[in-house]
Design a protein around this motif. Structure first.
Motif, mmCIF file in Angstrom:
data_model
loop_
_atom_site.group_PDB
_atom_site.id
_atom_site.type_symbol
_atom_site.label_atom_id
_atom_site.label_comp_id
_atom_site.label_asym_id
_atom_site.label_seq_id
_atom_site.Cartn_x
_atom_site.Cartn_y
_atom_site.Cartn_z
ATOM 1 N N ILE A 134 2.396 2.493 8.852
ATOM 2 C CA ILE A 134 1.182 3.321 8.759
ATOM 3 C C ILE A 134 1.063 4.194 10.001
ATOM 4 N N GLU A 135 1.321 3.591 11.168
ATOM 5 C CA GLU A 135 1.250 4.349 12.417
ATOM 6 C C GLU A 135 2.313 5.430 12.477
ATOM 7 N N ALA A 136 3.506 5.113 11.961
ATOM 8 C CA ALA A 136 4.626 6.055 12.049
ATOM 9 C C ALA A 136 4.567 7.140 10.988
ATOM 10 N N LEU A 137 4.113 6.793 9.773
ATOM 11 C CA LEU A 137 4.212 7.716 8.640
ATOM 12 C C LEU A 137 2.892 8.385 8.268
ATOM 13 N N THR A 138 1.772 7.848 8.751
ATOM 14 C CA THR A 138 0.428 8.338 8.402
ATOM 15 C C THR A 138 0.305 8.680 6.916
ATOM 16 N N PRO A 139 0.465 7.681 6.035
ATOM 17 C CA PRO A 139 0.358 7.942 4.591
ATOM 18 C C PRO A 139 -1.075 8.278 4.189
ATOM 19 N N ASP A 140 -1.210 8.932 3.033
ATOM 20 C CA ASP A 140 -2.534 9.214 2.476
ATOM 21 C C ASP A 140 -3.078 8.005 1.720
ATOM 22 N N LEU A 141 -2.166 7.271 1.094
ATOM 23 C CA LEU A 141 -2.556 6.182 0.197
ATOM 24 C C LEU A 141 -1.757 4.928 0.505
ATOM 25 N N LEU A 142 -2.465 3.805 0.492
ATOM 26 C CA LEU A 142 -1.849 2.497 0.694
ATOM 27 C C LEU A 142 -2.073 1.667 -0.569
ATOM 28 N N LEU A 143 -0.986 1.362 -1.293
ATOM 29 C CA LEU A 143 -1.041 0.447 -2.433
ATOM 30 C C LEU A 143 -0.695 -0.927 -1.882
ATOM 31 N N LEU A 144 -1.703 -1.788 -1.750
ATOM 32 C CA LEU A 144 -1.623 -2.956 -0.873
ATOM 33 C C LEU A 144 -1.852 -4.269 -1.606
ATOM 34 N N ASP A 145 -0.865 -5.148 -1.527
ATOM 35 C CA ASP A 145 -1.025 -6.507 -2.037
ATOM 36 C C ASP A 145 -1.983 -7.262 -1.116
ATOM 37 N N ILE A 146 -2.635 -8.299 -1.619
ATOM 38 C CA ILE A 146 -3.566 -9.067 -0.799
ATOM 39 C C ILE A 146 -2.941 -10.356 -0.301
ATOM 40 N N SER A 147 -2.407 -11.147 -1.210
ATOM 41 C CA SER A 147 -1.873 -12.456 -0.855
ATOM 42 C C SER A 147 -0.458 -12.323 -0.313
ATOM 43 N N MET A 148 -0.343 -12.337 1.033
ATOM 44 C CA MET A 148 0.951 -12.250 1.697
ATOM 45 C C MET A 148 0.974 -13.236 2.850
ATOM 46 N N PRO A 149 2.123 -13.825 3.173
ATOM 47 C CA PRO A 149 2.191 -14.735 4.320
ATOM 48 C C PRO A 149 1.926 -13.994 5.622
ATOM 49 N N GLY A 150 1.354 -14.703 6.599
ATOM 50 C CA GLY A 150 1.038 -14.056 7.869
ATOM 51 C C GLY A 150 -0.186 -13.177 7.719
ATOM 52 N N LEU A 151 -0.080 -11.941 8.160
ATOM 53 C CA LEU A 151 -1.181 -10.985 8.045
ATOM 54 C C LEU A 151 -1.297 -10.541 6.595
ATOM 55 N N ASP A 152 -2.406 -10.904 5.938
ATOM 56 C CA ASP A 152 -2.548 -10.557 4.522
ATOM 57 C C ASP A 152 -3.121 -9.153 4.351
ATOM 58 N N GLY A 153 -3.304 -8.753 3.077
ATOM 59 C CA GLY A 153 -3.769 -7.404 2.792
ATOM 60 C C GLY A 153 -5.152 -7.103 3.338
ATOM 61 N N ILE A 154 -6.031 -8.093 3.318
ATOM 62 C CA ILE A 154 -7.378 -7.883 3.866
ATOM 63 C C ILE A 154 -7.286 -7.609 5.368
ATOM 64 N N GLY A 155 -6.426 -8.359 6.056
ATOM 65 C CA GLY A 155 -6.243 -8.142 7.492
ATOM 66 C C GLY A 155 -5.691 -6.758 7.791
ATOM 67 N N VAL A 156 -4.750 -6.308 6.966
ATOM 68 C CA VAL A 156 -4.211 -4.956 7.126
ATOM 69 C C VAL A 156 -5.316 -3.926 6.937
ATOM 70 N N ALA A 157 -6.125 -4.112 5.891
ATOM 71 C CA ALA A 157 -7.212 -3.167 5.598
ATOM 72 C C ALA A 157 -8.226 -3.116 6.732
ATOM 73 N N GLN A 158 -8.530 -4.276 7.326
ATOM 74 C CA GLN A 158 -9.476 -4.303 8.446
ATOM 75 C C GLN A 158 -8.913 -3.560 9.653
ATOM 76 N N ALA A 159 -7.612 -3.732 9.908
ATOM 77 C CA ALA A 159 -6.979 -3.025 11.026
ATOM 78 C C ALA A 159 -6.967 -1.525 10.788
ATOM 79 N N VAL A 160 -6.746 -1.124 9.546
ATOM 80 C CA VAL A 160 -6.672 0.300 9.189
ATOM 81 C C VAL A 160 -8.008 1.002 9.435
ATOM 82 N N GLN A 161 -9.116 0.275 9.312
ATOM 83 C CA GLN A 161 -10.429 0.889 9.494
ATOM 84 C C GLN A 161 -10.621 1.453 10.897
ATOM 85 N N ARG A 162 -9.819 0.999 11.854
ATOM 86 C CA ARG A 162 -9.950 1.462 13.242
ATOM 87 C C ARG A 162 -9.162 2.736 13.513
ATOM 88 N N LEU A 163 -8.383 3.171 12.540
ATOM 89 C CA LEU A 163 -7.562 4.359 12.736
ATOM 90 C C LEU A 163 -8.377 5.642 12.603
#
Length: 245
Positions: A47-76
């Motif tokens: 996301i930092e490198a490519l600056t996409p317009d749209l993120l098609l994001l799974d939620i249930s993932m090991p480690g940092l899940d989709g909700i965690g990714v979405a929360q981090a993205v809100q700071r961009l």
């Protein structure tokens, strides 16, 4: 509404799910798939490198899940629009708490995906434009760090060094990796504040305490840190210009 394709990043820890989404997206001419990620951490880096317009994001993932990714993205400062794609419906309320544009259940129906893409288009066309920098130079960087995206103020950066495909931003007590070329970084930085001294190093001008002649035409910059900051021959005349020589 803009006619440019939606630059899209697909994030899922299952290779088959990514492959299926790639097939579905190929049906839409207004979508440009710029990358895929299999983990939340990898997603943040892309996301930092490519600056996409749209993120098609799974939620249930090991480690940092989709909700965690979405929360981090809100700071961009430039946030991609998020559409969650998951096999579970119990995350819907949480998903919209992090401002998701839509919530698709697997297996994704092509028509339903088309509706989500149309919604993303509408949301992005109505979004206010990001304010431009007053002088055209960057004032801050947002960099992935573990499971976060951290703001690094340009004024806090002392030195920038190339490390393979990344640039390391050095502050007084920490350093961060940024996925960007040194040429692009140099273009974005105010030349009144920063100077490139080598093909792999940029320094903040006001941190320079002096220049040291090492003999045989070789010069180094003294930052008062005891480090070896050799000046590349290509950049020597620009660096010497600081002293008026």
């Amino acid at each position: 509404m803009t006619d440019s394709p939606l630059r899209t990043l697909v994030v899922d820890d299952e290779a088959m799910a990514i492959e299926r989404m790639q097939v579905l997206l190929s049906r839409f001419e207004d979508v440009n798939l710029v990358g895929t990620a299999g983990t939340g951490g990898q997603a943040l880096r892309l996301i930092e490198a490519l600056t996409p317009d749209l993120l098609l994001l799974d939620i249930s993932m090991p480690g940092l899940d989709g909700i965690g990714v979405a929360q981090a993205v809100q700071r961009l400062p430039q946030r991609p629009t998020i559409v969650f794609v998951t096999a579970f419906d119990q995350y819907a309320v949480t998903a919209f708490d992090v401002a998701a544009a839509d919530y698709l259940l697997k297996p994704v129906d092509p028509a339903r995906l088309g509706q989500a893409l149309a919604r993303v288009r509408e949301l992005r066309s109505n979004a206010p434009a990001a304010p431009a920098e007053e002088d055209g130079y960057v004032k801050e960087f947002w960099v992935p760090h573990r499971s976060e995206i951290i703001r690094v103020d340009v004024d806090a950066i002392d030195m920038i060094e190339a490390e393979r495909d990344y640039m390391r931003l050095h502050t007084a007590d920490r350093s961060f990796l940024l996925h960007q070329t040194i040429k692009e970084l140099e273009r974005r930085l105010d030349p009144e504040l920063f100077i490139r001294i080598h093909r792999s190093k940029i320094l903040r001008r006001d941190r320079i305490k002096g220049l040291v002649h090492l003999g045989y035409g070789v010069w180094s910059v003294d930052l008062g840190d005891g480090g070896d900051h050799r000046i590349g021959r290509t950049y020597l005349s620009d660096v010497k210009r600081i002293t008026g020589k």
